[in-house]
Motif scaffolding. Structure first.
Motif, mmCIF file in Angstrom:
data_model
loop_
_atom_site.group_PDB
_atom_site.id
_atom_site.type_symbol
_atom_site.label_atom_id
_atom_site.label_comp_id
_atom_site.label_asym_id
_atom_site.label_seq_id
_atom_site.Cartn_x
_atom_site.Cartn_y
_atom_site.Cartn_z
ATOM 1 N N ALA A 18 -1.428 -14.470 -1.581
ATOM 2 C CA ALA A 18 -0.784 -13.599 -2.564
ATOM 3 C C ALA A 18 -1.828 -13.032 -3.529
ATOM 4 O O ALA A 18 -1.799 -11.842 -3.872
ATOM 5 C CB ALA A 18 0.293 -14.375 -3.327
ATOM 6 N N GLN A 19 -2.760 -13.882 -3.932
ATOM 7 C CA GLN A 19 -3.823 -13.436 -4.841
ATOM 8 C C GLN A 19 -4.719 -12.391 -4.165
ATOM 9 O O GLN A 19 -5.065 -11.371 -4.760
ATOM 10 C CB GLN A 19 -4.669 -14.651 -5.271
ATOM 11 C CG GLN A 19 -5.721 -14.357 -6.305
ATOM 12 C CD GLN A 19 -5.157 -14.273 -7.711
ATOM 13 O OE1 GLN A 19 -4.082 -14.780 -7.974
ATOM 14 N NE2 GLN A 19 -5.864 -13.612 -8.593
ATOM 15 N N ILE A 20 -5.063 -12.633 -2.913
ATOM 16 C CA ILE A 20 -5.917 -11.689 -2.175
ATOM 17 C C ILE A 20 -5.210 -10.347 -2.011
ATOM 18 O O ILE A 20 -5.808 -9.288 -2.246
ATOM 19 C CB ILE A 20 -6.327 -12.280 -0.805
ATOM 20 C CG1 ILE A 20 -7.313 -13.440 -1.011
ATOM 21 C CG2 ILE A 20 -6.938 -11.209 0.092
ATOM 22 C CD1 ILE A 20 -7.587 -14.253 0.232
ATOM 23 N N VAL A 21 -3.938 -10.364 -1.619
ATOM 24 C CA VAL A 21 -3.190 -9.115 -1.447
ATOM 25 C C VAL A 21 -3.124 -8.349 -2.764
ATOM 26 O O VAL A 21 -3.368 -7.141 -2.808
ATOM 27 C CB VAL A 21 -1.772 -9.391 -0.881
ATOM 28 C CG1 VAL A 21 -0.867 -8.186 -1.033
ATOM 29 C CG2 VAL A 21 -1.867 -9.800 0.588
ATOM 30 N N ALA A 22 -2.820 -9.042 -3.849
ATOM 31 C CA ALA A 22 -2.734 -8.382 -5.161
ATOM 32 C C ALA A 22 -4.077 -7.790 -5.568
ATOM 33 O O ALA A 22 -4.144 -6.677 -6.107
ATOM 34 C CB ALA A 22 -2.235 -9.374 -6.212
ATOM 35 N N GLU A 23 -5.153 -8.514 -5.317
ATOM 36 C CA GLU A 23 -6.496 -8.006 -5.640
ATOM 37 C C GLU A 23 -6.831 -6.771 -4.804
ATOM 38 O O GLU A 23 -7.402 -5.808 -5.304
ATOM 39 C CB GLU A 23 -7.557 -9.089 -5.411
ATOM 40 C CG GLU A 23 -7.508 -10.240 -6.396
ATOM 41 C CD GLU A 23 -8.141 -9.928 -7.749
ATOM 42 O OE1 GLU A 23 -8.629 -8.797 -7.962
ATOM 43 O OE2 GLU A 23 -8.132 -10.827 -8.595
ATOM 44 N N LEU A 24 -6.491 -6.792 -3.514
ATOM 45 C CA LEU A 24 -6.776 -5.655 -2.640
ATOM 46 C C LEU A 24 -6.009 -4.402 -3.084
ATOM 47 O O LEU A 24 -6.565 -3.300 -3.090
ATOM 48 C CB LEU A 24 -6.437 -5.997 -1.181
ATOM 49 C CG LEU A 24 -7.386 -6.970 -0.495
ATOM 50 C CD1 LEU A 24 -6.830 -7.381 0.869
ATOM 51 C CD2 LEU A 24 -8.775 -6.379 -0.353
ATOM 52 N N ILE A 25 -4.764 -4.583 -3.462
ATOM 53 C CA ILE A 25 -3.959 -3.452 -3.952
ATOM 54 C C ILE A 25 -4.609 -2.859 -5.199
ATOM 55 O O ILE A 25 -4.828 -1.648 -5.305
ATOM 56 C CB ILE A 25 -2.517 -3.920 -4.274
ATOM 57 C CG1 ILE A 25 -1.770 -4.304 -3.001
ATOM 58 C CG2 ILE A 25 -1.760 -2.861 -5.070
ATOM 59 C CD1 ILE A 25 -1.439 -3.164 -2.087
ATOM 60 N N THR A 26 -4.920 -3.717 -6.150
ATOM 61 C CA THR A 26 -5.508 -3.268 -7.420
ATOM 62 C C THR A 26 -6.851 -2.609 -7.206
ATOM 63 O O THR A 26 -7.156 -1.566 -7.795
ATOM 64 C CB THR A 26 -5.635 -4.468 -8.380
ATOM 65 O OG1 THR A 26 -4.350 -5.087 -8.517
ATOM 66 C CG2 THR A 26 -6.122 -4.043 -9.747
ATOM 67 N N CYS A 27 -7.660 -3.199 -6.344
ATOM 68 C CA CYS A 27 -8.991 -2.665 -6.057
ATOM 69 C C CYS A 27 -8.901 -1.275 -5.410
ATOM 70 O O CYS A 27 -9.642 -0.356 -5.791
ATOM 71 C CB CYS A 27 -9.720 -3.639 -5.150
ATOM 72 S SG CYS A 27 -11.375 -3.124 -4.700
ATOM 73 N N ILE A 45 0.854 -1.203 0.000
ATOM 74 C CA ILE A 45 0.000 0.000 0.000
ATOM 75 C C ILE A 45 0.885 1.247 0.000
ATOM 76 O O ILE A 45 0.606 2.224 -0.696
ATOM 77 C CB ILE A 45 -0.963 0.007 1.210
ATOM 78 C CG1 ILE A 45 -2.083 -1.012 1.019
ATOM 79 C CG2 ILE A 45 -1.532 1.396 1.459
ATOM 80 C CD1 ILE A 45 -3.164 -0.631 0.024
ATOM 81 N N ASP A 46 1.974 1.219 0.766
ATOM 82 C CA ASP A 46 2.905 2.354 0.786
ATOM 83 C C ASP A 46 3.527 2.580 -0.593
ATOM 84 O O ASP A 46 3.650 3.717 -1.050
ATOM 85 C CB ASP A 46 4.005 2.152 1.827
ATOM 86 C CG ASP A 46 3.533 2.389 3.251
ATOM 87 O OD1 ASP A 46 2.441 2.990 3.425
ATOM 88 O OD2 ASP A 46 4.225 1.963 4.189
#
Length: 199
Positions: free
Chosen positions: A147-156, A88-89
């Motif tokens: 890893a998939q969840i983190v990547a999706e949250l960043i993109t979202c 996020i940073d």
């Protein structure tokens, strides 16, 4: 930045400006890579060294975000929440860089009127999620699903901040994209609080 990097950055910017100018005046159907290259004073071959399509030249944010995320130093000892916070940073820093570029308003307006650009952005987002989640898993930082969840949250979070900005602009309300990004991050923190998942 050295001379070579300065030249690359200037060429990249010239291509993006030429693309936005043509999209605004001629629309996406009429705008071709040949016309963009001519307007930017480069060859088509040079265009394809920087961008893979006219859509990615118009909306380059995701590829630059992906580079920023992949280059972030992450220690294997970090928890999933700490990894998300670090990313996020990185996202915040890239968002601030984009806001400094005056073209984000032009891009937001075009996205509202050119459905093909929205489709290109969606494809870029899928690519970002796949590459970022793959990198996190392959580096042993997170299991594949996390890893998939983190990547999706960043993109979202990234997408929602820009969508809210476009909606505010369309409604004629002045808004600050960086503040909207922070609101999206705060909302993410509230929604993903552990209490939200207790049975």
């Amino acid at each position: 930045m050295g001379k070579r990097e300065d030249h690359k950055a200037a060429t990249r910017r010239d291509i993006q400006l030429a693309t936005l100018d043509l999209l605004e005046t001629a629309g996406i159907e009429t705008t071709t890579v040949a016309r963009i290259a001519e307007r930017a004073g480069i060859s088509e071959r040079t265009f394809f060294r920087y961008y893979d399509s006219k859509e990615s030249a118009a909306v380059p944010g995701q590829s630059e975000l992906l580079d920023a995320l992949l280059s972030r130093e992450l220690q294997p000892s970090l928890s999933p929440a700490e990894i998300l916070r670090e990313l996020i940073d990185a996202c915040r820093e890239q968002f601030a860089y984009e806001v400094e570029q005056v073209e984000f308003k032009r891009i937001s307006r075009l996205l509202l009127h050119e459905p093909r650009l929205l489709q290109a952005v969606s494809r870029q987002e899928i690519h970002l999620v796949n590459v970022l989640s793959g990198a996190l898993a392959e580096r042993g930082l997170l299991p594949r699903m996390q890893a998939q969840i983190v990547a999706e949250l960043i993109t979202c979070t990234w997408r929602i901040a820009w969508q809210c900005f476009a909606l505010e602009e369309t409604a004629g309300r002045a808004s600050n994209p960086a503040e909207l990004f922070e609101q999206a991050v705060s909302s993410l923190a509230e929604v993903t609080a552990p209490a939200a998942f207790s049975a």
